[in-house]
Design a protein around this motif. Structure first.
Motif, PDB file in Angstrom:
ATOM      1  N   ILE A 280       0.841  -1.205   0.000  1.00 30.64           N
ATOM      2  CA  ILE A 280       0.000   0.000   0.000  1.00 30.64           C
ATOM      3  C   ILE A 280       0.874   1.252   0.000  1.00 30.64           C
ATOM      4  O   ILE A 280       0.583   2.233  -0.691  1.00 30.64           O
ATOM      5  N   LEU A 281       1.971   1.221   0.762  1.00 33.68           N
ATOM      6  CA  LEU A 281       2.886   2.361   0.779  1.00 33.68           C
ATOM      7  C   LEU A 281       3.486   2.603  -0.600  1.00 33.68           C
ATOM      8  O   LEU A 281       3.510   3.747  -1.088  1.00 33.68           O
ATOM      9  N   ILE A 282       3.949   1.563  -1.247  1.00 32.58           N
ATOM     10  CA  ILE A 282       4.575   1.710  -2.559  1.00 32.58           C
ATOM     11  C   ILE A 282       3.569   2.250  -3.581  1.00 32.58           C
ATOM     12  O   ILE A 282       3.875   3.147  -4.376  1.00 32.58           O
ATOM     13  N   GLY A 283       2.355   1.711  -3.560  1.00 33.17           N
ATOM     14  CA  GLY A 283       1.340   2.188  -4.484  1.00 33.17           C
ATOM     15  C   GLY A 283       0.998   3.656  -4.248  1.00 33.17           C
ATOM     16  O   GLY A 283       0.855   4.440  -5.199  1.00 33.17           O
ATOM     17  N   GLY A 284       0.874   4.040  -2.976  1.00 31.86           N
ATOM     18  CA  GLY A 284       0.578   5.435  -2.664  1.00 31.86           C
ATOM     19  C   GLY A 284       1.678   6.374  -3.099  1.00 31.86           C
ATOM     20  O   GLY A 284       1.418   7.473  -3.611  1.00 31.86           O
ATOM     21  N   LEU A 285       2.927   5.963  -2.923  1.00 32.55           N
ATOM     22  CA  LEU A 285       4.051   6.798  -3.344  1.00 32.55           C
ATOM     23  C   LEU A 285       4.078   6.984  -4.862  1.00 32.55           C
ATOM     24  O   LEU A 285       4.402   8.073  -5.357  1.00 32.55           O
ATOM     25  N   ALA A 286       3.744   5.931  -5.608  1.00 28.49           N
ATOM     26  CA  ALA A 286       3.724   6.028  -7.071  1.00 28.49           C
ATOM     27  C   ALA A 286       2.644   7.005  -7.540  1.00 28.49           C
ATOM     28  O   ALA A 286       2.871   7.839  -8.424  1.00 28.49           O
ATOM     29  N   VAL A 287       1.463   6.917  -6.942  1.00 32.75           N
ATOM     30  CA  VAL A 287       0.382   7.840  -7.309  1.00 32.75           C
ATOM     31  C   VAL A 287       0.764   9.275  -6.957  1.00 32.75           C
ATOM     32  O   VAL A 287       0.504  10.218  -7.721  1.00 32.75           O
ATOM     33  N   GLN A 288       1.406   9.467  -5.815  1.00 30.08           N
ATOM     34  CA  GLN A 288       1.845  10.798  -5.414  1.00 30.08           C
ATOM     35  C   GLN A 288       2.775  11.409  -6.458  1.00 30.08           C
ATOM     36  O   GLN A 288       2.612  12.569  -6.862  1.00 30.08           O
ATOM     37  N   ALA A 289       3.760  10.646  -6.919  1.00 34.95           N
ATOM     38  CA  ALA A 289       4.729  11.162  -7.885  1.00 34.95           C
ATOM     39  C   ALA A 289       4.053  11.555  -9.195  1.00 34.95           C
ATOM     40  O   ALA A 289       4.357  12.600  -9.785  1.00 34.95           O
ATOM     41  N   ALA A 314      -3.164  10.569  -1.865  1.00 34.49           N
ATOM     42  CA  ALA A 314      -1.919   9.804  -1.930  1.00 34.49           C
ATOM     43  C   ALA A 314      -0.955  10.200  -0.819  1.00 34.49           C
ATOM     44  O   ALA A 314      -0.502   9.346  -0.037  1.00 34.49           O
ATOM     45  N   TYR A 315      -0.617  11.488  -0.737  1.00 34.47           N
ATOM     46  CA  TYR A 315       0.372  11.860   0.282  1.00 34.47           C
ATOM     47  C   TYR A 315      -0.199  11.752   1.686  1.00 34.47           C
ATOM     48  O   TYR A 315       0.505  11.400   2.636  1.00 34.47           O
ATOM     49  N   GLY A 316      -1.496  12.039   1.838  1.00 39.14           N
ATOM     50  CA  GLY A 316      -2.097  11.883   3.154  1.00 39.14           C
ATOM     51  C   GLY A 316      -2.166  10.430   3.583  1.00 39.14           C
ATOM     52  O   GLY A 316      -1.952  10.111   4.762  1.00 39.14           O
ATOM     53  N   GLY A 317      -2.441   9.554   2.638  1.00 37.54           N
ATOM     54  CA  GLY A 317      -2.583   8.139   2.971  1.00 37.54           C
ATOM     55  C   GLY A 317      -1.293   7.453   3.349  1.00 37.54           C
ATOM     56  O   GLY A 317      -1.283   6.554   4.200  1.00 37.54           O
ATOM     57  N   VAL A 318      -0.181   7.865   2.735  1.00 38.06           N
ATOM     58  CA  VAL A 318       1.076   7.159   3.012  1.00 38.06           C
ATOM     59  C   VAL A 318       1.719   7.613   4.317  1.00 38.06           C
ATOM     60  O   VAL A 318       2.465   6.842   4.939  1.00 38.06           O
TER      61      VAL A 318
END
Length: 399
Positions: A280-289, A314-318
């Motif tokens: 979940i962290l990796i996916g959120g970071l990708a969406v953020q970028a 994205a940034y709030g979730g990670v």
């Protein structure tokens, strides 16, 4: 102390995060009127936020270690007193250097007194649903753009920026001092939920934890993540105004971003409990970028709103997931110190965005390069996060 008090701790942590982070990030709303009123440069004013993050990192480690030893209540009480004082003093400053030192240093020291102690306390109160609990505390920070920032904008519009900052400082005292007195240490053994037994925790020193490869990956990912989103968050209001959006509508973009961050924290927290924190962290970071990169190509209010939803979620979730990973890897005993050290690295990342964004605007008369560079750093965070070992691998060998 009853099991239900754990949710009181969650509520207190959310309130403190909202007020502390909201007061600090309200500088993004103050940026334009302060520059017009005083003639100070955007880079100069933004550097106060850079100081915030640098000081937060160093002070956060100390506050976290102090909460491990003395308990969270005394730490957050001291932070509450200092935060209100810092804002009141900053509202009276008439030179840029005095403002930078007052807002940048004192607000940074005080705001850092809440994150590590309260997150550590909450993780100690919960065994199951830990990701959700931490996400709810972090959601308080996400409420700041929907509460403190519009309130500041309203005060600035009807009065001026100095009066607005003074009122926010007094309000911080009114809200935080009573809340701090209600904070309690977590039980010695995490309180079981639904018949679940207590979770055994590894015994380790803070020194061993901070020298482990797990902490290295955690800290570097946290750093790159924050370096990527700090500039876009801080300069979003000013960027929207440059694109022709009215000041009040620009602040509403900031609020939509915060609302999306609230939803993202809850959604990613629930998914992390069910699927696992790392994917979940990796996916959120990708969406953020990807969302950061897209900002360089927009200019209309509707487009700002659409991207604010994606970027905010994205940034709030990670953000809460780093604390959950730290708890899973290192246990409860020295979690305040671990979170404080991780916060130091993240604060260095957060410090880069505001001042570099101000410098980019002053140099290139625009923000395009800020979003392009931030997106590249965000992809770097994804690459580092791929090195996280599975959470089940808890061996703490010094790096």
């Amino acid at each position: 102390m009853t099991v239900s008090y754990r949710w009181t701790i969650v509520g207190l942590g959310a309130l403190m995060g909202c007020v502390a982070i909201g007061a600090m990030f309200s500088l993004a709303v103050f940026l334009e009127p302060m520059a017009v009123d005083t003639g100070w440069s955007r880079a100069g004013i933004s550097s106060a936020m850079t100081l915030n993050f640098l000081v937060m990192g160093v002070a956060g480690f100390g506050w976290g270690a102090a909460s491990d030893r003395f308990g969270p209540r005394i730490v957050v009480l001291a932070g509450a007193v200092l935060l209100g004082l810092a804002l009141v003093l900053a509202s009276r400053m008439h030179s840029l250097l005095a403002f930078q030192l007052t807002f940048g240093v004192l607000v940074g020291i005080s705001a850092s007194a809440f994150f590590a102690p309260m997150i550590s306390a909450v993780t100690g109160w919960f065994d199951t649903n830990r990701s959700l609990a931490v996400s709810l505390v972090s959601a308080g920070m996400g409420m700041a753009p929907m509460t403190i920032s519009p309130f500041a904008r309203w005060l600035i519009t009807d009065y001026d920026w100095r009066f607005a900052m003074l009122v926010i400082g007094i309000g911080a005292w009114v809200l935080l001092l009573p809340a701090a007195l209600l904070v309690r240490r977590p039980p010695a053994v995490p309180m079981p939920q639904s018949g679940a037994g207590p979770m055994a925790e590894p015994e380790m020193s803070a020194r061993s934890a901070l020298r482990s490869p797990q902490f290295l990956v955690l800290g570097l990912t946290f750093f790159a993540c924050c370096a990527a989103h700090s500039g876009p968050i801080f300069h979003m209001v000013s960027y929207a105004i440059v694109c022709g959006v009215t000041p009040m509508a620009a602040v509403s973009i900031y609020s939509v971003e915060g609302l999306a961050g609230l939803g993202g924290r809850l959604l990613l927290g629930v998914l992390a409990d069910r699927i696992g924190v790392k994917p979940i962290l990796i996916g959120g970071l990708a969406v953020q970028a990807l969302a950061i990169a897209a900002y360089s190509a927009i200019g209309e209010l509707g487009q700002f709103y659409a991207l604010a939803i994606i970027f905010g979620a994205a940034y709030g979730g990670v953000m809460p997931l780093y604390a959950v990973l730290a708890r899973d890897y290192f246990g409860q005993q020295n979690l305040g110190a671990v979170l404080g050290a991780a916060g130091l690295l993240s604060s260095i990342g957060m410090a880069l965005g505001p001042v570099l964004g101000g410098w980019i605007y002053d140099t290139f008369d625009g923000y395009a390069w800020l979003f392009i560079g931030s997106a590249i750093v965000g992809l770097g965070a994804v690459a580092i996060a791929l090195a996280f070992p599975p959470v089940g691998q808890k061996a703490l060998q010094p790096a």
